[in-house]
Structure formats: structure tokens, C-alpha cells
Motif scaffolding. Structure first.
Motif, PDB file in Angstrom:
ATOM      1  N   MET A 169       0.810  -1.228   0.000  1.00 18.24           N
ATOM      2  CA  MET A 169       0.000   0.000   0.000  1.00 18.24           C
ATOM      3  C   MET A 169       0.841   1.274   0.000  1.00 18.24           C
ATOM      4  N   GLY A 170       2.110   1.171   0.403  1.00 16.30           N
ATOM      5  CA  GLY A 170       2.945   2.364   0.449  1.00 16.30           C
ATOM      6  C   GLY A 170       3.656   2.684  -0.855  1.00 16.30           C
ATOM      7  N   VAL A 171       3.533   1.802  -1.842  1.00 16.99           N
ATOM      8  CA  VAL A 171       4.266   1.985  -3.098  1.00 16.99           C
ATOM      9  C   VAL A 171       3.910   3.305  -3.769  1.00 16.99           C
ATOM     10  N   VAL A 172       2.657   3.715  -3.670  1.00 18.71           N
ATOM     11  CA  VAL A 172       2.219   4.954  -4.327  1.00 18.71           C
ATOM     12  C   VAL A 172       2.989   6.163  -3.810  1.00 18.71           C
ATOM     13  N   LYS A 173       3.393   6.142  -2.541  1.00 19.70           N
ATOM     14  CA  LYS A 173       4.162   7.266  -1.987  1.00 19.70           C
ATOM     15  C   LYS A 173       5.529   7.381  -2.668  1.00 19.70           C
ATOM     16  N   TYR A 174       6.146   6.237  -2.957  1.00 21.48           N
ATOM     17  CA  TYR A 174       7.443   6.248  -3.639  1.00 21.48           C
ATOM     18  C   TYR A 174       7.298   6.854  -5.032  1.00 21.48           C
TER      19      TYR A 174
ATOM     20  N   LYS B  34      12.515  -0.476  -3.611  1.00 21.13           N
ATOM     21  CA  LYS B  34      13.483  -1.577  -3.623  1.00 21.13           C
ATOM     22  C   LYS B  34      12.850  -2.952  -3.767  1.00 21.13           C
ATOM     23  N   LEU B  35      11.590  -3.085  -3.360  1.00 13.79           N
ATOM     24  CA  LEU B  35      10.938  -4.393  -3.422  1.00 13.79           C
ATOM     25  C   LEU B  35       9.952  -4.487  -4.583  1.00 13.79           C
ATOM     26  N   GLU B  36      10.261  -3.775  -5.634  1.00 11.95           N
ATOM     27  CA  GLU B  36       9.417  -3.809  -6.836  1.00 11.95           C
ATOM     28  C   GLU B  36       9.226  -5.253  -7.299  1.00 11.95           C
TER      29      GLU B  36
END
Length: 272
Positions: A224-229, A237-239
Motif C-alpha cells: 500500500m505504500g508503493v504509491v508514496k514512492y 526496492k521491493l518492486e
């Protein structure tokens, strides 16, 4: 990078008895940050760079807003009735970067005129300085419970995952055990990184000497935090790593408990 941010951001205005704190945000009805319903303060600044961090906007110690203890007390009091079975939790970012502010806030909560408020610290532990533990006396004297994040049981893999050596974190765990402060261990379970029975058993062995541990939370990795990146333009890093299969969580929790029991038995036998 880490050494620079470990300086912290404490400040105390001349006209106030309390230190100022650099705060990222506030959640008024937290239900997963300690017992009961919590008033949760997310502070700004973190020395670690966990690959799965879902709050990269809290990393910089120069972000957020400078806030007074009095302001937070007023915010808390506006919903005081909701927190009678809960209390206040300070999360992050990393709260131990601001020990003076945290101590003042927790002290004020303990001396709340409407009754003592339960205090909880949500920490990665890395900002603790084992060479100068006295810097944290005031904070820990006012802390009722700690949610301590253990990122990886293996030191080498821990550094790969977070960018930091775990020695400070383990020293903090030892200090909490010495003080008999109640601790809930948190461990994020990431597919391919911390999701093996072996790693979880090692975690159990690691925390076994801490008899102040009163809880264990195995947290399934999510994206859920990917959008912030994406919004901040930071590579994730954990794409490609999928969300953790929650069906495996009981098995891995049992592995931690097994490791803990085995290690405690070994320690007991060694004493005789």
C-alpha cells in the motif's frame, strides 16, 4: 547518512517548560498501535531505510511541523473519553531521535489532570545510543510499553534490508529488558526475505532472553505504500515482491515461539 540523522531534532523554546517536537501527522483513533484506542503521533525523521517502509515521507529530519506538547495535549483532551481504555502512542519515523520532546510529552500524559494516560513508544530502536544510555533515561522512565520492530534476525540480512546494523536495536532491547518495560515485538514478514521457518525461529532465539516481552505481532508485507514512492520519485526496492500470503502467518508465528522456547530452555540449562 545514519550518523547525521542520529543527532535528532530536539528544541526547547525559551518561554516553554516543554521541548518542541517535529511531527509528521496525528491519528486520533488508532486501533493497531498499542492496547485500546490510541491517540497516535507520527514524528518526523528516521535513520533507517527499510526496503518496505510505507512512510518514506517521514525519513527527513527537516520535514514535518514543529509542534508543542501543549498543542498535542489539547488535541488529546478533545477526545479524551475515547482513550480511557487506550492512551497515546508515538510512532514515526523514529521517536528516539527526539528523546527530550518524547520525555516531556509522556510526562505530561502521565500527569494529565483527568487521570494518568498510558504511554506507548513505537520504535525501531536504532536511534538508541548504548554508549550513552543516560540520554534516554527521561524517556524510558515515562514509557509504559514499547512496540519494538525487529526487521531481520540475521545481522547481514538486516543490513541489506534496512541499511543499518542491528547492534543498536539489540542493545535497546537489552535496556528495555533491564528496566522491565513491557515490550511487544513486531516483525514484518516479506516473501523471499523474512518468510522462512528458519528465519522466524532465529528471531525467537534472538528475543528469548527478554522476559519483558508480552506480545508478538507478525505483520504481513503489503504494497500500500508503493504509491508514496511514485509520488516522491524514489525507487521502490521491493518492486515485484507480492503481498504476503496471510494464510502462512500462524505457521511462522509458531516458528518464532518454538525458537524462543528452545533458546530459553538452553539458557536455563546453562545456568544449571
Amino acid at each position: 547518512m545514519a550518523e547525521m540523522t542520529l543527532e535528532g531534532v530536539d528544541a526547547r523554546p525559551e518561554d516553554s517548560a516543554f521541548a518542541l517536537g517535529r511531527v509528521h501527522s496525528i491519528e486520533t483513533m488508532g486501533t493497531v498501535d498499542g492496547p485500546g484506542i490510541r491517540f497516535v503521533v507520527f514524528v518526523q525523521g528516521c535513520p533507517m531505510r527499510c526496503a518496505y517502509c510505507h512512510n518514506p515521507d517521514t525519513w527527513s529530519v527537516n520535514g514535518g511541523t514543529m509542534v508543542t506538547v501543549e498543542h498535542l495535549m489539547d488535541e488529546f483532551q478533545s477526545n479524551h473519553e475515547f482513550y480511557r481504555s487506550g492512551g497515546i502512542t508515538v510512532s514515526g519515523g523514529e521517536p528516539l531521535l527526539q528523546p527530550e520532546f518524547l520525555a516531556d510529552l509522556f510526562c505530561a500524559m502521565h500527569n494529565n489532570p483527568d487521570g494518568r494516560v498510558h504511554t506507548c513508544l513505537d520504535s525501531c530502536g536504532y536511534a538508541f545510543d548504548p554508549a550513552h544510555p543516560e540520554k534516554f533515561d527521561a524517556v524510558l522512565n515515562e514509557t509504559d510499553m514499547v512496540l519494538l520492530d525487529i526487521k531481520h534476525a540475521d545481522p547481514v540480512e538486516h543490513k541489506k534490508l534496512t541499511g543499518c546494523d542491528p547492534a543498536r536495536i539489540l542493545a535497546f532491547g537489552d535496556e528495555l529488558a533491564r528496566r522491565k518495560i513491557k515490550v511487544v515485538i513486531r516483525h514484518v514478514v516479506v516473501p523471499g526475505i523474512t518468510d522462512t521457518v528458519e528465519e522466524c525461529e532465529k528471531l525467537g532465539c534472538l528475543i528469548a532472553p527478554w522476559h519483558n516481552v508480552v506480545g508478538l505481532e507478525m505483520l504481513p508485507y503489503h504494497t500500500m505504500g508503493v504509491v508514496k514512492y511514485e509520488q516522491l520519485g524514489i525507487p521502490y526496492k521491493l518492486e515485484g515482491v507480492p503481498q504476503m500470503d496471510t494464510a502462512r502467518m500462524p505457521e511462522l508465528r509458531n516458528a518464532v515461539m518454538t525458537g524462543m522456547k528452545k533458546r530459553r530452555a538452553e539458557l536455563k540449562n546453562a545456568i544449571g
